[in-house]
Design a protein around this motif. Structure first.
Motif, mmCIF file in Angstrom:
data_model
loop_
_atom_site.group_PDB
_atom_site.id
_atom_site.type_symbol
_atom_site.label_atom_id
_atom_site.label_comp_id
_atom_site.label_asym_id
_atom_site.label_seq_id
_atom_site.Cartn_x
_atom_site.Cartn_y
_atom_site.Cartn_z
ATOM 1 N N GLU A 86 0.853 -1.190 0.000
ATOM 2 C CA GLU A 86 0.000 0.000 0.000
ATOM 3 C C GLU A 86 0.893 1.245 0.000
ATOM 4 N N PRO A 87 0.368 2.353 -0.495
ATOM 5 C CA PRO A 87 1.175 3.592 -0.452
ATOM 6 C C PRO A 87 1.663 3.920 0.958
ATOM 7 N N GLU A 88 0.884 3.530 1.967
ATOM 8 C CA GLU A 88 1.279 3.800 3.355
ATOM 9 C C GLU A 88 2.497 2.981 3.786
ATOM 10 N N ASP A 89 2.897 2.007 3.002
ATOM 11 C CA ASP A 89 4.095 1.227 3.306
ATOM 12 C C ASP A 89 5.367 1.920 2.832
ATOM 13 N N THR A 90 5.220 3.028 2.135
ATOM 14 C CA THR A 90 6.388 3.768 1.654
ATOM 15 C C THR A 90 7.226 4.243 2.823
ATOM 16 N N ALA A 91 8.512 3.876 2.810
ATOM 17 C CA ALA A 91 9.403 4.211 3.914
ATOM 18 C C ALA A 91 10.799 3.697 3.587
ATOM 19 N N VAL A 92 11.745 4.097 4.410
ATOM 20 C CA VAL A 92 13.052 3.446 4.411
ATOM 21 C C VAL A 92 12.974 2.286 5.395
ATOM 22 N N TYR A 93 13.338 1.108 4.937
ATOM 23 C CA TYR A 93 13.276 -0.102 5.756
ATOM 24 C C TYR A 93 14.681 -0.445 6.256
ATOM 25 N N TYR A 94 14.765 -0.648 7.564
ATOM 26 C CA TYR A 94 16.038 -0.911 8.215
ATOM 27 C C TYR A 94 16.055 -2.308 8.821
ATOM 28 N N CYS A 95 17.165 -2.966 8.663
ATOM 29 C CA CYS A 95 17.406 -4.257 9.300
ATOM 30 C C CYS A 95 18.038 -4.003 10.669
ATOM 31 N N ASN A 96 17.630 -4.806 11.648
ATOM 32 C CA ASN A 96 18.142 -4.659 13.009
ATOM 33 C C ASN A 96 18.491 -6.029 13.563
ATOM 34 N N ALA A 97 19.614 -6.090 14.255
ATOM 35 C CA ALA A 97 20.033 -7.310 14.954
ATOM 36 C C ALA A 97 20.177 -6.977 16.433
ATOM 37 N N ARG A 98 19.531 -7.793 17.280
ATOM 38 C CA ARG A 98 19.544 -7.477 18.709
ATOM 39 C C ARG A 98 19.841 -8.727 19.530
ATOM 40 N N LEU A 99 20.737 -8.554 20.514
ATOM 41 C CA LEU A 99 21.039 -9.624 21.456
ATOM 42 C C LEU A 99 21.321 -8.966 22.782
ATOM 43 N N GLY A 100 20.461 -9.141 23.753
ATOM 44 C CA GLY A 100 20.606 -8.472 25.031
ATOM 45 C C GLY A 100 20.533 -6.968 24.826
ATOM 46 N N ILE A 101 21.522 -6.253 25.346
ATOM 47 C CA ILE A 101 21.516 -4.795 25.198
ATOM 48 C C ILE A 101 22.236 -4.363 23.924
ATOM 49 N N GLY A 102 22.827 -5.301 23.218
ATOM 50 C CA GLY A 102 23.524 -4.952 21.986
ATOM 51 C C GLY A 102 22.585 -4.902 20.803
ATOM 52 N N THR A 103 22.719 -3.872 19.986
ATOM 53 C CA THR A 103 21.871 -3.748 18.812
ATOM 54 C C THR A 103 22.672 -3.159 17.663
ATOM 55 N N HIS A 104 22.368 -3.607 16.466
ATOM 56 C CA HIS A 104 23.059 -3.141 15.276
ATOM 57 C C HIS A 104 22.037 -2.829 14.196
ATOM 58 N N TRP A 105 22.353 -1.827 13.374
ATOM 59 C CA TRP A 105 21.451 -1.381 12.328
ATOM 60 C C TRP A 105 22.131 -1.408 10.970
ATOM 61 N N GLY A 106 21.322 -1.694 9.951
ATOM 62 C CA GLY A 106 21.779 -1.526 8.588
ATOM 63 C C GLY A 106 21.582 -0.097 8.129
ATOM 64 N N GLN A 107 21.986 0.160 6.881
ATOM 65 C CA GLN A 107 21.898 1.525 6.342
ATOM 66 C C GLN A 107 20.493 1.858 5.845
ATOM 67 N N GLY A 108 19.706 0.848 5.574
ATOM 68 C CA GLY A 108 18.338 1.063 5.112
ATOM 69 C C GLY A 108 18.205 0.913 3.604
ATOM 70 N N THR A 109 16.996 0.561 3.201
ATOM 71 C CA THR A 109 16.669 0.463 1.771
ATOM 72 C C THR A 109 15.305 1.109 1.548
ATOM 73 N N GLN A 110 15.214 1.894 0.498
ATOM 74 C CA GLN A 110 13.978 2.644 0.236
ATOM 75 C C GLN A 110 12.943 1.760 -0.443
ATOM 76 N N VAL A 111 11.737 1.811 0.085
ATOM 77 C CA VAL A 111 10.580 1.171 -0.544
ATOM 78 C C VAL A 111 9.566 2.260 -0.851
ATOM 79 N N THR A 112 9.186 2.365 -2.100
ATOM 80 C CA THR A 112 8.202 3.360 -2.524
ATOM 81 C C THR A 112 7.057 2.650 -3.227
ATOM 82 N N VAL A 113 5.850 2.877 -2.729
ATOM 83 C CA VAL A 113 4.656 2.259 -3.293
ATOM 84 C C VAL A 113 3.798 3.357 -3.905
ATOM 85 N N SER A 114 3.597 3.261 -5.203
ATOM 86 C CA SER A 114 2.809 4.282 -5.905
ATOM 87 C C SER A 114 1.344 3.854 -5.971
#
Length: 115
Positions: A86-114
Motif C-alpha cells: 500500500e502507499p502507506e508502506d512507503t518508507a526506508v526499511y532498516y534491518c536490526n540485529a539485537r542480542l541483550g543490550i547490543g543492537t546493530h542497524w543496517g543503512q536502510g533500503t527505500q521502498v516506494t509504493v505508488s
C-alpha cells in the motif's frame, strides 16, 4: 566488525510485492533476534516485524497478513516478504540485529509504493 546490508527495495505499484533481504556478518547470527523497522518521512521509526533465533515471529498490526519475516541461519540472512503493498508502506526499511543490550542497524533500503 558488524555489518548488516539490506537489499531488495525499490518502486512498486500498490498491490504489488517486494522481498527485502538483509545479509549479516560479524555476529553469531543464529543467536540474534532479527527485525525490520521502517521510517516514513516525518514519522518515527517503527517496528515492522521481528523473528527470534528460534523462529518466533511478531508483526505490527498494520502488516499482519501481508508481510512475512523469515531467516536462513545458514546464510546469515533475514528476509521480509511484502505482499499487497500500500502507499502507506512507503518508507526506508532498516534491518536490526539485537542480542541483550547490543543492537546493530543496517543503512536502510527505500521502498516506494505508488498509488
Amino acid at each position: 566488525q558488524v555489518q548488516l546490508v539490506e537489499s531488495g527495495g525499490g518502486l512498486v505499484q500498490a498491490g504489488g510485492s517486494l522481498r527485502l533481504s538483509c545479509a549479516s556478518s560479524g555476529i553469531i547470527f543464529s543467536r540474534y533476534t532479527m527485525a525490520w523497522h521502517r521510517q516514513a518521512p516525518g514519522k518515527q521509526r517503527e517496528l515492522v516485524a521481528a523473528i527470534t533465533g528460534g523462529g518466533n515471529t511478531n508483526y505490527a498490526d498494520s502488516v499482519k497478513g501481508r508481510f512475512t519475516i523469515s531467516r536462513d541461519n545458514a546464510k546469515n540472512t533475514v528476509y521480509l516478504q511484502m505482499n499487497t503493498l500500500e502507499p502507506e508502506d512507503t518508507a526506508v526499511y532498516y534491518c536490526n540485529a539485537r542480542l541483550g543490550i547490543g543492537t546493530h542497524w543496517g543503512q536502510g533500503t527505500q521502498v516506494t509504493v505508488s498509488s
